[in-house]
Scaffold this active site. Structure first.
Site, PDB file in Angstrom:
ATOM      1  N   ASP A   1      26.138  63.765  84.079  1.00  0.00           N
ATOM      2  CA  ASP A   1      24.829  63.367  84.569  1.00  0.00           C
ATOM      3  C   ASP A   1      24.907  61.908  85.030  1.00  0.00           C
ATOM      4  O   ASP A   1      25.994  61.328  85.083  1.00  0.00           O
ATOM      5  CB  ASP A   1      23.760  63.592  83.498  1.00  0.00           C
ATOM      6  CG  ASP A   1      23.985  62.765  82.235  1.00  0.00           C
ATOM      7  OD1 ASP A   1      24.769  61.781  82.263  1.00  0.00           O
ATOM      8  OD2 ASP A   1      23.366  63.097  81.201  1.00  0.00           O
ATOM      9  N   PHE A   2      23.777  61.314  85.336  1.00  0.00           N
ATOM     10  CA  PHE A   2      23.763  59.947  85.870  1.00  0.00           C
ATOM     11  C   PHE A   2      24.347  58.914  84.910  1.00  0.00           C
ATOM     12  O   PHE A   2      24.764  57.844  85.324  1.00  0.00           O
ATOM     13  CB  PHE A   2      22.336  59.548  86.264  1.00  0.00           C
ATOM     14  CG  PHE A   2      21.419  59.396  85.089  1.00  0.00           C
ATOM     15  CD1 PHE A   2      21.247  58.162  84.481  1.00  0.00           C
ATOM     16  CD2 PHE A   2      20.729  60.493  84.582  1.00  0.00           C
ATOM     17  CE1 PHE A   2      20.413  58.021  83.384  1.00  0.00           C
ATOM     18  CE2 PHE A   2      19.891  60.353  83.493  1.00  0.00           C
ATOM     19  CZ  PHE A   2      19.720  59.121  82.884  1.00  0.00           C
TER      20      PHE A   2
END
Length: 146
Positions: A26-27
């Site tokens: 994810d980010f």
């Protein structure tokens, strides 16, 4: 020694080694929780492949004799995060194979650190989507590994 692309059968079941890629995170750079399902599915598929189970040949749509494996239930404990470039080991063990279901235990580790522990209940159905008994010869392939 290099492990084959499909992993390897062990005395307890199957072992697959996978690298974590950018697309798995994810980010924040941590593996997105749903991506662990992909790792476990690959391991289960390769486990079947190495046991000589050809899923495409067994799955005949609309056929009462066809045989298909579908995930019925999954229990997952998330114990720690994996990050980009980590090398993960996915292990699969058969707990039960018989009747119209199989129960598999799967773990994902980075080195000796457990990251995921899962119990996966697989339903065995025919090509029409109805429960079907796992043929004894096939059940023996799974239970013979334990």
């Amino acid at each position: 020694m290099q492990i084959p692309l499909s992993g390897e059968l062990t005395g307890e079941g199957h072992r697959l080694v996978q690298r974590v890629y950018y697309e798995d995170t994810d980010f924040s750079g941590v593996v997105y929780h749903a991506r662990y399902l992909h790792f476990m599915e690959r391991a289960r598929t390769d486990y079947l492949r190495l046991l000589g189970v050809e899923q495409a040949a067994m799955a005949v749509a609309g056929d009462t004799e066809g045989l298909v494996f579908v995930v019925h239930r999954m229990e997952i404990d998330f114990k720690g995060p994996a990050r980009m470039d980590d090398i993960l080991t996915i292990e699969t063990q058969t707990e039960k194979a018989g009747g119209a279901k199989m129960i598999l235990r799967q773990t994902i580790r980075r080195d000796d650190m457990p990251l995921i522990a899962a119990r996966v209940i697989i339903a065995v159905i025919n090509g029409k989507g109805r429960p079907r008994r796992l043929p004894e010869t096939l059940a023996e392939r799974f239970t013979g590994m334990a």
